[in-house]
Design a protein around this motif. Structure first.
Motif, PDB file in Angstrom:
ATOM      1  N   THR A 216      -8.836  12.236   9.197  1.00 49.93           N
ATOM      2  CA  THR A 216      -7.500  12.329   8.093  1.00 49.93           C
ATOM      3  C   THR A 216      -7.558  12.040   6.859  1.00 49.93           C
ATOM      4  N   ILE A 217      -8.827  11.071   6.497  1.00 46.68           N
ATOM      5  CA  ILE A 217      -8.822  10.731   4.997  1.00 46.68           C
ATOM      6  C   ILE A 217     -10.025  11.325   4.702  1.00 46.68           C
ATOM      7  N   GLY A 218     -10.858  12.385   5.259  1.00 46.01           N
ATOM      8  CA  GLY A 218     -11.777  13.210   4.540  1.00 46.01           C
ATOM      9  C   GLY A 218     -13.220  12.554   4.754  1.00 46.01           C
ATOM     10  N   VAL A 219     -13.310  11.652   5.882  1.00 46.22           N
ATOM     11  CA  VAL A 219     -14.775  11.389   6.152  1.00 46.22           C
ATOM     12  C   VAL A 219     -15.154  12.183   7.145  1.00 46.22           C
ATOM     13  N   GLY A 220     -16.489  12.419   6.950  1.00 50.38           N
ATOM     14  CA  GLY A 220     -17.220  13.651   7.696  1.00 50.38           C
ATOM     15  C   GLY A 220     -17.779  13.063   9.029  1.00 50.38           C
ATOM     16  N   ASP A 221     -16.722  13.045  10.002  1.00 48.73           N
ATOM     17  CA  ASP A 221     -17.206  12.199  11.083  1.00 48.73           C
ATOM     18  C   ASP A 221     -17.497  13.391  12.313  1.00 48.73           C
ATOM     19  N   LEU A 222     -17.935  12.897  13.408  1.00 44.99           N
ATOM     20  CA  LEU A 222     -18.277  13.951  14.583  1.00 44.99           C
ATOM     21  C   LEU A 222     -17.176  15.024  14.601  1.00 44.99           C
ATOM     22  N   LEU A 223     -15.948  14.566  14.929  1.00 47.24           N
ATOM     23  CA  LEU A 223     -14.919  15.460  15.093  1.00 47.24           C
ATOM     24  C   LEU A 223     -14.602  16.386  13.975  1.00 47.24           C
ATOM     25  N   ARG A 224     -14.597  15.839  12.683  1.00 53.48           N
ATOM     26  CA  ARG A 224     -14.436  16.590  11.603  1.00 53.48           C
ATOM     27  C   ARG A 224     -15.523  17.754  11.196  1.00 53.48           C
ATOM     28  N   ALA A 225     -16.845  17.268  11.685  1.00 55.57           N
ATOM     29  CA  ALA A 225     -17.768  18.185  11.735  1.00 55.57           C
ATOM     30  C   ALA A 225     -17.518  19.492  12.498  1.00 55.57           C
ATOM     31  N   ALA A 226     -16.953  19.105  13.831  1.00 52.22           N
ATOM     32  CA  ALA A 226     -16.789  20.273  14.862  1.00 52.22           C
ATOM     33  C   ALA A 226     -15.787  20.927  14.219  1.00 52.22           C
ATOM     34  N   LYS A 227     -14.588  20.385  13.842  1.00 50.45           N
ATOM     35  CA  LYS A 227     -13.639  21.189  13.150  1.00 50.45           C
ATOM     36  C   LYS A 227     -13.978  22.274  12.077  1.00 50.45           C
ATOM     37  N   GLU A 228     -14.872  21.979  11.247  1.00 56.30           N
ATOM     38  CA  GLU A 228     -15.366  22.581  10.369  1.00 56.30           C
ATOM     39  C   GLU A 228     -15.866  23.825  10.747  1.00 56.30           C
ATOM     40  N   VAL A 229     -16.767  23.739  11.695  1.00 54.02           N
ATOM     41  CA  VAL A 229     -17.401  24.855  12.443  1.00 54.02           C
ATOM     42  C   VAL A 229     -16.509  25.875  13.068  1.00 54.02           C
ATOM     43  N   VAL A 230     -15.518  25.201  13.844  1.00 52.31           N
ATOM     44  CA  VAL A 230     -14.563  26.151  14.517  1.00 52.31           C
ATOM     45  C   VAL A 230     -13.903  26.769  13.474  1.00 52.31           C
ATOM     46  N   THR A 231     -13.291  26.109  12.246  1.00 55.92           N
ATOM     47  CA  THR A 231     -12.652  27.022  11.410  1.00 55.92           C
ATOM     48  C   THR A 231     -13.472  28.034  10.723  1.00 55.92           C
TER      49      THR A 231
END
Length: 212
Positions: free
Chosen positions: A161-176
């Motif tokens: 939520t504050i822009g850190v590229g963690d595991l879930l954020r990486a997954a969301k980027e690929v989904v998008t």
């Protein structure tokens, strides 16, 4: 298959941040939680009052709110932190509050007769805590600390939520990008692997202390 390997590799790069945040939080929150626990069982009323207020405030408000305050709120008073630094501080302070209560209850679960026995042996307060009380308390707090460790792995997803590229954020980027749910499945498997490793480590630790 090559696509899945590429996706997994990208998500794994995000998991490094998750693991890094976990270790930073564990390294700093455990000793801080111990100090707070010892302060809360001390006979110095002002210290007990301040530490009780601390644990009440940080256990009673959402971690996400504390994360937002650290990252978005502190700049208002001139304190600017990187996303990872802000997350590390927020997570450490939050988890230290929970661990303090766990450690406090673990210490207070030890029979008071052991304190009296240590006095008969001529031990002071510090010697009693280090040599007698804390080793026994550790055995009692291993299960709840294991639960908090698992929660920490899962809560790390909040840093997205504050822009850190963690595991879930990486997954969301690929989904998008690719419009596929495969990254979420891979992320779930990675979370399960991380939490399973933690459970096995704590089981070995619990077994070691039960033998001792």
């Amino acid at each position: 298959m090559s696509d899945i390997m590429d996706i997994t590799g990208f998500i794994l790069s995000g998991s490094l941040i998750t693991i890094q945040l976990f270790f930073i939080t564990a390294i700093f929150s455990i000793p801080l939680g111990c100090l707070v626990a010892l302060g809360k069982i001390s006979k110095i009323k002002p210290i007990k009052a301040v530490l009780s207020l601390y644990t009440w405030a940080f256990r009673g408000t959402p971690l996400l709110l504390q994360l937002f305050f650290t990252y978005f709120g502190l700049p208002v008073i001139g304190i600017r932190l990187s996303p990872l630094a802000a997350a590390s501080i927020a997570f450490t302070i939050n988890y230290a509050a929970y661990l303090a209560e766990i450690f406090r209850s673990g210490i207070e679960s030890i029979d008071k007769g052991q304190f009296e026995a240590s006095k008969v042996l001529g031990m002071n307060y510090c010697q009693t805590m280090i040599k007698i009380i804390i080793p026994q308390a550790i055995r009692n707090v291993i299960p709840p600390v294991c639960n908090e460790s698992i929660n920490l792995i899962k809560d790390s997803a909040l840093v997205a939520t504050i822009g850190v590229g963690d595991l879930l954020r990486a997954a969301k980027e690929v989904v998008t990008r690719d419009f596929t749910i495969t990254p979420f499945i891979i992320a779930a498997i990675l979370y399960l692997i991380l939490t399973s490793v933690l459970v096995m480590a704590f089981r070995k630790l619990e077994k070691k202390y039960s033998i001792n």
